[in-house]
Design a protein around this motif. Structure first.
Motif, mmCIF file in Angstrom:
data_model
loop_
_atom_site.group_PDB
_atom_site.id
_atom_site.type_symbol
_atom_site.label_atom_id
_atom_site.label_comp_id
_atom_site.label_asym_id
_atom_site.label_seq_id
_atom_site.Cartn_x
_atom_site.Cartn_y
_atom_site.Cartn_z
ATOM 1 N N SER A 135 -8.129 1.062 5.176
ATOM 2 C CA SER A 135 -8.119 0.373 3.884
ATOM 3 C C SER A 135 -8.917 -0.919 3.968
ATOM 4 N N GLU A 165 -0.223 4.737 0.219
ATOM 5 C CA GLU A 165 -1.175 5.843 0.309
ATOM 6 C C GLU A 165 -0.665 6.999 1.166
ATOM 7 N N HIS A 166 0.326 6.742 2.017
ATOM 8 C CA HIS A 166 0.821 7.802 2.906
ATOM 9 C C HIS A 166 1.963 8.573 2.248
ATOM 10 N N ILE A 203 -5.479 6.285 7.726
ATOM 11 C CA ILE A 203 -6.129 5.716 6.545
ATOM 12 C C ILE A 203 -6.724 4.356 6.901
ATOM 13 N N VAL A 253 -9.067 2.025 -0.677
ATOM 14 C CA VAL A 253 -9.000 2.856 0.523
ATOM 15 C C VAL A 253 -10.421 3.282 0.842
ATOM 16 N N THR A 260 -10.001 8.390 4.458
ATOM 17 C CA THR A 260 -8.810 9.049 4.983
ATOM 18 C C THR A 260 -9.286 10.061 6.013
ATOM 19 N N LEU A 271 0.864 -1.187 0.000
ATOM 20 C CA LEU A 271 0.000 0.000 0.000
ATOM 21 C C LEU A 271 0.895 1.230 0.000
#
Length: 373
Positions: A286, A256-257, A284, A325, A328, A254
């Motif tokens: 997920s 996403e950050h 987040i 996701v 957030t 992942l």
């Protein structure tokens, strides 16, 4: 603040413990009770006078017992020590009186015992045996893994076995998790960019994921339902999922950050739900369905379907559901150092940022019903 834990032995009340990091004042442990029906947070405060709290964990068997890792300053040296504590009896199970003036009745934790680390270095974390009677704990100190037995009434901790990481340079553990599988005989540890598995009976290494992350590995967690699955996160901003039987490649990654990922947590009941917290100030949530224990959704019994539905269902079942996701959360204005699921309510989680802000959130209702129905 950077230390947060659910009260593991409490399965009725929604309760989290937070430890503070203050250099100027006495440090405290805040007991946070969330009243779900009325949407109210109640808190009780204990003094933790020995130093700033870096890590906190609770006994899986005794609601009143917890362990902390804290800084102790002596002369010019700072040591991170660990101790086991008991909270006052009346607070063990959620009390809902919220005193307006909390300063007047601050109580002190009762020290049960120290985990003596004079020979082993700085304590990084303390892990309780997940399914145990609360008598076995493992602490990670610099490059040592220490297995302790808490004697009756936990007033003494006896070191029952230990092992050390061998290698070049200053090897130091950053974090570890005790696996709930394999009869609780395995733990995983992170040091630098490496994740290792250990057998607690022989204290030998059983697998090693070298360069699991491009930079420091910050945290680990085991899938509660799939015994070989492990999640890791780190300073390369990534969260990775591993099958410990084949450690050459992650099963999934992942990304996403946008900054260091400090925490990764599997939901205890629905292992597709993954929480992560990062110094990008975001949390987040997920939905990692493809690598969960129900990659095709809930299996439906054949008897329950009519012929038409049956064909329909077969078409639907063939491909795994998509990972995504879900949400957030941006309520924090500072680095999020900890995220934890409630041990009483699988749909509820807390996150903690360095400025001391604790946020409690729920899994979105639509997703909850989608998973349940």
């Amino acid at each position: 603040a950077r230390a947060l834990t659910p009260q593991t032995a409490e399965t009725d009340a929604i309760r989290f413990l937070v430890g503070t990091q203050s250099l100027r004042y006495d440090n405290q442990i805040h007991i946070i009770d969330f009243d779900d029906e009325n949407n109210i947070i109640n808190k009780n405060v204990f003094l933790h006078q020995v130093g700033e709290i870096w890590h906190i964990s609770t006994s899986p068997a005794d609601k009143g017992v917890l362990a902390t890792c804290y800084n102790k300053t002596s002369d010019t040296k700072v040591m991170t020590c660990a101790a086991v504590w008991r909270m006052p009896k009346e607070l063990e199970s959620g009390s809902h009186e919220s005193p307006d003036d909390s300063s007047s009745n601050t109580q002190t934790l009762e020290l049960l015992c120290h985990l003596d680390n004079t020979a082993h270095g700085n304590m990084a974390c303390v892990m309780w045996e997940p399914m145990g009677d609360g008598k076995k704990i493992i602490s990670l100190a610099d490059n040592n893994i220490l297995l302790w037995d808490l004697q009756e009434s936990s007033s003494q901790a006896v070191l029952s076995s230990s092992t050390a990481l061998e290698g070049k340079g200053q090897l130091k553990f950053t974090s570890g998790r005790w696996s709930p599988h394999h009869n609780c005989t395995q733990i995983a540890t992170a040091n630098d960019t490496t994740v290792r598995g250990w057998d607690t009976r022989s204290m030998r290494q059983i697998y090693c994921i070298e360069n699991a992350h491009g930079q420091l590995v910050r945290d680990l967690d085991f899938n509660p339902n799939k015994q070989y699955y492990l999640a890791s996160c780190g300073d390369d901003c990534k969260v990775k999922f591993w099958d410990t039987r084949n450690v050459t490649e992650p099963v999934k990654t992942l990304e996403e950050h946008s900054h260091w990922v400090w925490n990764v947590r599997y939901n205890h009941s629905h292992d597709q739900l993954i929480l992560t917290g990062s110094s990008d100030s975001r949390v987040i949530l997920s939905n990692m369905v493809s690598i969960s224990s129900e990659p095709f959704g809930h299996m439906v019994d054949d008897d329950e379907l009519s012929d038409q539905e049956d064909q329909h269902q077969e078409e639907k079942i063939k491909e795994p559901l998509q990972d995504s996701v879900i949400a957030t959360y941006e309520e924090h204005e500072d680095s999020v150092y900890a995220v934890e699921w409630s041990s009483a309510d699988p749909w509820l989680f807390a996150s903690l940022s360095y400025d001391g802000r604790l946020v409690i959130n729920r899994v979105p209702r639509a997703l909850k019903y989608h998973i349940l129905l």
